[in-house]
Design an enzyme around this catalytic site. Structure first.
Site, PDB file in Angstrom:
ATOM      1  N   ASP A  81      53.155  52.797  73.649  1.00 52.36           N
ATOM      2  CA  ASP A  81      52.550  51.522  73.238  1.00 52.36           C
ATOM      3  C   ASP A  81      51.796  50.834  74.372  1.00 52.36           C
ATOM      4  O   ASP A  81      52.006  51.105  75.547  1.00 52.36           O
ATOM      5  CB  ASP A  81      53.617  50.574  72.665  1.00 52.36           C
ATOM      6  CG  ASP A  81      54.800  50.350  73.604  1.00 52.36           C
ATOM      7  OD1 ASP A  81      55.154  51.278  74.366  1.00 52.36           O
ATOM      8  OD2 ASP A  81      55.366  49.245  73.595  1.00 52.36           O
ATOM      9  N   GLU A 139      58.093  50.328  73.416  1.00 55.33           N
ATOM     10  CA  GLU A 139      58.949  50.158  74.612  1.00 55.33           C
ATOM     11  C   GLU A 139      58.813  48.741  75.137  1.00 55.33           C
ATOM     12  O   GLU A 139      59.776  48.156  75.611  1.00 55.33           O
ATOM     13  CB  GLU A 139      58.554  51.170  75.692  1.00 55.33           C
ATOM     14  CG  GLU A 139      59.581  51.286  76.830  1.00 55.33           C
ATOM     15  CD  GLU A 139      59.556  50.137  77.819  1.00 55.33           C
ATOM     16  OE1 GLU A 139      60.625  49.757  78.327  1.00 55.33           O
ATOM     17  OE2 GLU A 139      58.466  49.590  78.092  1.00 55.33           O
ATOM     18  N   GLU A 140      57.597  48.207  75.059  1.00 55.00           N
ATOM     19  CA  GLU A 140      57.339  46.883  75.655  1.00 55.00           C
ATOM     20  C   GLU A 140      58.161  45.786  74.991  1.00 55.00           C
ATOM     21  O   GLU A 140      58.444  44.774  75.614  1.00 55.00           O
ATOM     22  CB  GLU A 140      55.844  46.533  75.572  1.00 55.00           C
ATOM     23  CG  GLU A 140      54.941  47.456  76.383  1.00 55.00           C
ATOM     24  CD  GLU A 140      55.155  47.360  77.892  1.00 55.00           C
ATOM     25  OE1 GLU A 140      55.920  46.480  78.338  1.00 55.00           O
ATOM     26  OE2 GLU A 140      54.566  48.188  78.610  1.00 55.00           O
ATOM     27  N   ARG A 177      65.048  58.307  92.233  1.00 50.49           N
ATOM     28  CA  ARG A 177      66.068  57.283  92.436  1.00 50.49           C
ATOM     29  C   ARG A 177      67.420  57.848  91.990  1.00 50.49           C
ATOM     30  O   ARG A 177      67.539  58.381  90.889  1.00 50.49           O
ATOM     31  CB  ARG A 177      65.708  56.041  91.623  1.00 50.49           C
ATOM     32  CG  ARG A 177      66.791  54.991  91.548  1.00 50.49           C
ATOM     33  CD  ARG A 177      66.905  54.156  92.792  1.00 50.49           C
ATOM     34  NE  ARG A 177      68.068  53.299  92.682  1.00 50.49           N
ATOM     35  CZ  ARG A 177      68.733  52.801  93.718  1.00 50.49           C
ATOM     36  NH1 ARG A 177      68.345  53.047  94.942  1.00 50.49           N
ATOM     37  NH2 ARG A 177      69.785  52.050  93.532  1.00 50.49           N
ATOM     38  N   HIS A 363      50.997  45.861  84.217  1.00 49.28           N
ATOM     39  CA  HIS A 363      50.780  44.684  83.355  1.00 49.28           C
ATOM     40  C   HIS A 363      49.666  43.779  83.883  1.00 49.28           C
ATOM     41  O   HIS A 363      49.559  42.631  83.457  1.00 49.28           O
ATOM     42  CB  HIS A 363      52.079  43.862  83.148  1.00 49.28           C
ATOM     43  CG  HIS A 363      53.150  44.608  82.395  1.00 49.28           C
ATOM     44  ND1 HIS A 363      54.097  43.973  81.629  1.00 49.28           N
ATOM     45  CD2 HIS A 363      53.415  45.923  82.277  1.00 49.28           C
ATOM     46  CE1 HIS A 363      54.916  44.889  81.091  1.00 49.28           C
ATOM     47  NE2 HIS A 363      54.501  46.078  81.486  1.00 49.28           N
TER      48      HIS A 363
END
Ligand code: NI
Length: 403
Positions: A81, A139-140, A177, A363
């Site tokens: 998305d 997802e957002e 990570r 973003h």
């Protein structure tokens, strides 16, 4: 085998760049990814994979069966998305939809997911077990992973991998990570109800604005005194509304905020802790209150064995100097964590930074991607997914060492 994977990925790279540019110029908002889904299904079927559409509303799922030696499924998740942002870049394939932009790189995630599927489709019979490709919407808005899980995409999945682009890591580099990658993110609403009155006669009223100010201040101070500083919590009140006139004491204030944490125990304690602080401030002054706490997504806790698998494969693909270990988690949120309630997984960061131009954050309306990252992401993931079968013993073997 790595040479073969690399050769296929190199051959596919021009096509993958075309795909990424198509997705970038045709972005769709969360939960509305119908054309994106149809496009993904088209690409998958063009390389011999059968795509299942409308999974988790607008998601797409495809599988490669492998040779049948193993039944446990390894999954790859890519989100698809875009964001309600007006793009402000100088690229030729700029968004065709004013006000909608792939400013979080989900066009790259989808492209890499497709690329890995295309590479591994050519190796299908060489894979001991089945692979599932999960193209996830929304997802957002932190909804899509739950929609997909509800439609059983984690059925039979023993491990799941994912990626997120990262502008501060240079292109062709990968960040690994161990442990927490992103935070748990919850929503908070607080209503405070006092009693209105004349601005000159405060003793006859209950001033909701003053009490709300005490609530905000006390929450911030109490966090630093009552939570273990080695288990971070961030509480941000982002909105405060109340009052109607300069000389009238406000009877109602509405506060909204976000709460981020990393440690599961802390995460569990927070709703009650916040309620007790609000109660402690409101009660002595006779104000009423309501706290609405909505649990959002959990923290992404990477599985050490799967992070090691990606690290080892990234070193093989990129060279050791291009693989960095990420020392700090982000307090951002990622709904990849929802899948981790069902199977262990690991998400890595794909560097997309440019060496010779400004790198804007995720973003941002000027956010841009170094497309060299695409073949790095595809080759690393294809190699890791192929190696998964060699480095795990049997079902549930992800907890055993792969070193
Ligand atoms: Ni994102």
């Amino acid at each position: 085998m790595l040479d073969r994977i690399r050769a296929i990925a190199d051959r596919l790279t021009p096509r993958l760049i075309e795909i990424r540019r198509h997705l970038h110029s045709h972005p769709e908002l969360s939960g509305q990814e119908y054309q994106t889904a149809a496009y993904i299904a088209g690409v998958l079927s063009s390389c011999g994979l059968k795509a299942q559409e409308l999974v988790g509303k607008t998601g797409v799922v495809a599988e490669l069966p492998g040779s049948g030696q193993r039944q446990d499924i390894l999954a790859l998740r890519a989100d698809m998305d875009a964001l309600p942002i007006l793009e402000h870049t100088d690229i030729e394939f700029v968004s065709q939809k004013p006000g909608v932009m792939h400013a979080c790189g989900h066009d790259v995630h989808t492209t890499v997911g497709l690329g890995v599927a295309m590479v591994l489709a050519e190796l299908d019979t060489a894979l001991p077990g089945p692979l599932r490709f999960i193209f996830q919407p929304a997802e957002e808005t932190a909804q899509g992973a739950r929609w997909m899980v509800k439609d059983d995409v984690m059925e039979g999945v023993e491990a799941i991998l994912g990626l997120h682009v990262y502008p501060s890591i240079p292109g062709k580099n990968i960040g690994i990570r161990y442990g927490a990658l992103t935070a748990a993110a919850d929503d908070l609403e607080i209503y405070i109800v006092g009693e209105s009155g004349h601005g000159a006669r405060p003793h006859e009223a209950i001033d909701a604005i003053w009490i709300a100010s005490q609530v905000v201040t006390t929450l911030q101070q109490a966090i630093s005194r009552t939570h273990n500083p080695l288990r971070p919590v961030v509480l941000t009140i982002g909105q405060i509304q109340g009052g109607r006139a300069p000389n009238v004491i406000a009877d109602q204030v509405h506060l909204t905020g976000t709460v981020r944490s990393l440690h599961p125990e802390t995460h569990q304690e927070l709703p009650q802790w916040i309620e007790s602080i609000v109660a402690g401030v409101c009660q002595p002054f006779g104000a009423k209150y309501e706290v609405r706490y909505r649990t959002g997504v959990p923290a992404v806790m990477n599985d050490p064995t799967l992070s090691k698998l990606i690290e080892v494969c990234a070193r093989d693909v990129c060279g050791p100097e291009r693989v960095q270990l990420i020392s700090e988690p982000s307090l951002g949120a990622e709904d990849f964590s929802v899948y981790l309630n069902h199977a262990p997984g690991s998400m890595f960061r794909l560097g997309i930074g440019f060496a010779d131009e400004a790198n804007y954050p995720l973003h941002h309306p000027r956010f841009k991607v170094n497309e060299d990252a695409i073949s790095t992401g595809v080759t690393t993931l294809a190699w890791a997914m192929y190696r998964y079968w060699q480095t795990t013993q049997a079902k549930s073997a992800v907890s055993s060492s792969i070193i």
